[in-house]
Design a protein around this motif. Structure first.
Motif, PDB file in Angstrom:
ATOM      1  N   GLN A   1       0.804  -1.218   0.000  1.00  0.00           N
ATOM      2  CA  GLN A   1       0.000   0.000   0.000  1.00  0.00           C
ATOM      3  C   GLN A   1       0.839   1.272   0.000  1.00  0.00           C
ATOM      4  OE1 GLN A   1      -3.839   0.269   1.705  1.00  0.00           O
ATOM      5  NE2 GLN A   1      -3.328   2.120   2.853  1.00  0.00           N
ATOM      6  N   VAL A   2       1.819   1.372   0.872  1.00  0.00           N
ATOM      7  CA  VAL A   2       2.593   2.609   0.971  1.00  0.00           C
ATOM      8  C   VAL A   2       3.381   2.873  -0.315  1.00  0.00           C
ATOM      9  CG1 VAL A   2       4.652   1.613   2.093  1.00  0.00           C
ATOM     10  CG2 VAL A   2       4.014   3.996   2.536  1.00  0.00           C
ATOM     11  N   GLU A   3       3.776   1.822  -1.022  1.00  0.00           N
ATOM     12  CA  GLU A   3       4.532   1.988  -2.259  1.00  0.00           C
ATOM     13  C   GLU A   3       3.647   2.397  -3.440  1.00  0.00           C
ATOM     14  OE1 GLU A   3       7.885  -1.268  -0.926  1.00  0.00           O
ATOM     15  OE2 GLU A   3       6.723  -1.653  -2.740  1.00  0.00           O
ATOM     16  N   LEU A   4       2.356   2.239  -3.277  1.00  0.00           N
ATOM     17  CA  LEU A   4       1.387   2.762  -4.244  1.00  0.00           C
ATOM     18  C   LEU A   4       0.952   4.161  -3.835  1.00  0.00           C
ATOM     19  CD1 LEU A   4      -0.618   2.504  -6.638  1.00  0.00           C
ATOM     20  CD2 LEU A   4      -2.184   1.363  -5.046  1.00  0.00           C
ATOM     21  N   ARG A   5       0.551   4.291  -2.598  1.00  0.00           N
ATOM     22  CA  ARG A   5      -0.060   5.533  -2.130  1.00  0.00           C
ATOM     23  C   ARG A   5       0.919   6.712  -2.077  1.00  0.00           C
ATOM     24  NH1 ARG A   5      -4.237   5.059   2.479  1.00  0.00           N
ATOM     25  NH2 ARG A   5      -5.630   4.976   0.714  1.00  0.00           N
ATOM     26  N   GLU A   6       2.136   6.502  -1.591  1.00  0.00           N
ATOM     27  CA  GLU A   6       3.064   7.634  -1.413  1.00  0.00           C
ATOM     28  C   GLU A   6       3.534   8.233  -2.742  1.00  0.00           C
ATOM     29  OE1 GLU A   6       5.137  10.542   0.781  1.00  0.00           O
ATOM     30  OE2 GLU A   6       3.367   9.320   1.145  1.00  0.00           O
TER      31      GLU A   6
ATOM     32  N   VAL B   1       2.685  12.116  -4.024  1.00  0.00           N
ATOM     33  CA  VAL B   1       3.744  13.052  -4.405  1.00  0.00           C
ATOM     34  C   VAL B   1       3.567  13.517  -5.854  1.00  0.00           C
ATOM     35  CG1 VAL B   1       6.235  13.251  -4.818  1.00  0.00           C
ATOM     36  CG2 VAL B   1       5.395  12.223  -2.689  1.00  0.00           C
ATOM     37  N   LEU B   2       3.260  12.594  -6.739  1.00  0.00           N
ATOM     38  CA  LEU B   2       3.086  12.971  -8.146  1.00  0.00           C
ATOM     39  C   LEU B   2       1.869  13.864  -8.335  1.00  0.00           C
ATOM     40  CD1 LEU B   2       4.105   9.639  -9.862  1.00  0.00           C
ATOM     41  CD2 LEU B   2       5.355  11.799  -9.871  1.00  0.00           C
ATOM     42  N   ARG B   3       0.785  13.565  -7.631  1.00  0.00           N
ATOM     43  CA  ARG B   3      -0.415  14.417  -7.713  1.00  0.00           C
ATOM     44  C   ARG B   3      -0.108  15.824  -7.189  1.00  0.00           C
ATOM     45  NH1 ARG B   3      -5.109  12.341 -10.233  1.00  0.00           N
ATOM     46  NH2 ARG B   3      -6.186  13.829  -8.938  1.00  0.00           N
TER      47      ARG B   3
ATOM     48  N   PHE C   1      13.049   7.945  -3.613  1.00  0.00           N
ATOM     49  CA  PHE C   1      12.402   7.377  -4.796  1.00  0.00           C
ATOM     50  C   PHE C   1      11.418   8.369  -5.410  1.00  0.00           C
ATOM     51  CE2 PHE C   1       8.959   4.500  -6.480  1.00  0.00           C
ATOM     52  CZ  PHE C   1       9.691   3.896  -7.495  1.00  0.00           C
ATOM     53  N   CYS C   2      10.555   8.923  -4.577  1.00  0.00           N
ATOM     54  CA  CYS C   2       9.544   9.867  -5.069  1.00  0.00           C
ATOM     55  C   CYS C   2      10.190  11.130  -5.637  1.00  0.00           C
ATOM     56  CB  CYS C   2       8.559  10.212  -3.950  1.00  0.00           C
ATOM     57  SG  CYS C   2       7.530   8.816  -3.449  1.00  0.00           S
ATOM     58  N   ALA C   3      11.194  11.649  -4.948  1.00  0.00           N
ATOM     59  CA  ALA C   3      11.886  12.847  -5.438  1.00  0.00           C
ATOM     60  C   ALA C   3      12.524  12.578  -6.801  1.00  0.00           C
ATOM     61  CB  ALA C   3      12.940  13.306  -4.438  1.00  0.00           C
ATOM     62  N   ARG C   4      13.109  11.396  -6.956  1.00  0.00           N
ATOM     63  CA  ARG C   4      13.754  11.065  -8.231  1.00  0.00           C
ATOM     64  C   ARG C   4      12.725  10.900  -9.353  1.00  0.00           C
ATOM     65  NH1 ARG C   4      18.718   8.605  -9.109  1.00  0.00           N
ATOM     66  NH2 ARG C   4      19.291   9.920  -7.331  1.00  0.00           N
ATOM     67  N   ILE C   5      11.574  10.322  -9.040  1.00  0.00           N
ATOM     68  CA  ILE C   5      10.528  10.190 -10.063  1.00  0.00           C
ATOM     69  C   ILE C   5      10.132  11.564 -10.582  1.00  0.00           C
ATOM     70  CG2 ILE C   5       8.159   9.452 -10.553  1.00  0.00           C
ATOM     71  CD1 ILE C   5       8.513   7.308  -8.368  1.00  0.00           C
ATOM     72  N   VAL C   6       9.893  12.498  -9.663  1.00  0.00           N
ATOM     73  CA  VAL C   6       9.528  13.851 -10.068  1.00  0.00           C
ATOM     74  C   VAL C   6      10.632  14.468 -10.913  1.00  0.00           C
ATOM     75  CG1 VAL C   6       9.030  16.192  -9.232  1.00  0.00           C
ATOM     76  CG2 VAL C   6       7.946  14.209  -8.119  1.00  0.00           C
ATOM     77  N   GLU C   7      11.857  14.296 -10.488  1.00  0.00           N
ATOM     78  CA  GLU C   7      13.004  14.832 -11.231  1.00  0.00           C
ATOM     79  C   GLU C   7      13.062  14.258 -12.649  1.00  0.00           C
ATOM     80  OE1 GLU C   7      17.819  14.273 -10.991  1.00  0.00           O
ATOM     81  OE2 GLU C   7      16.713  14.388  -9.108  1.00  0.00           O
TER      82      GLU C   7
END
Length: 181
Positions: free
Chosen positions: A20-25, A29-31, A170-176
């Motif tokens: 769940q946390v790997e889907l939700r977080e 962040v992307l939204r 991970f989330c920061a890198r996806i946005v980048e």
């Protein structure tokens, strides 16, 4: 970070058993960065998320079957982990084809924890540096990937992380990566 990804569409590929946390977080962040997100799965309806592999968590509505999805509709792809989720996904020819086509078009892909199993199945780790959950590192090596012990690794458009503890990086890198694509 707000608005940085306005107009970008990101597909999340997940099935029953997703952590769940790997889907939700990453979704959150992307939204917040302005991206539109869509949940792709193997079937219509909902998927069952898990906290770990034994505790059922929330259910999430599927936006579209991966068999009906077009790679050209998305700017990025996120593959969350959970042990069961990628194991279900990698047995589905349409899911594997979708991931393979995503890479062929040079679009950013991000996979965390057990999610890199999908990259292995799609033959995308060969010659790349990758990190993952420890229990699938032999699979990554056997598929020709170089395993790196780091919280986040990006190699030629594919970003990987080890586990939920790595979600901030991970989330920061996806946005980048999405902001550059």
């Amino acid at each position: 970070m707000t608005g940085e990804l306005n107009g970008r569409r990101v597909a999340f590929l997940a099935a029953d058993g997703v952590e769940q946390v790997e889907l939700r977080e990453p979704w959150r962040v992307l939204r917040e960065a302005g991206a539109d997100t869509e949940l792709l799965s193997l079937e219509d309806g909902e998927i069952q998320a898990m906290n770990g592999d034994i505790e059922p968590a929330d259910r999430f509505p599927v936006d579209r079957r991966v068999s009906r999805a077009s790679v050209g509709d998305y700017d990025g792809l996120v593959i969350p982990g959970g042990t069961v989720n990628p194991d279900n996904l990698r047995a589905d020819a349409d899911a594997v084809r979708f991931v393979r086509e995503f890479a062929a078009q040079g679009r950013p892909i991000a996979a965390i924890c057990h999610g890199p199993w999908m990259l292995v199945e799609a033959d995308l780790v060969r010659g790349r540096s990758v990190t993952s959950y420890p229990s699938i590192r032999t699979d990554v090596r056997n598929a020709g990937g170089e395993v790196v012990e780091a919280e986040v690794v990006t190699d030629r458009g594919i970003t990987t992380s080890r586990d939920p503890n790595d979600l901030p990086a991970f989330c920061a890198r996806i946005v980048e990566e999405l902001s550059r694509s």
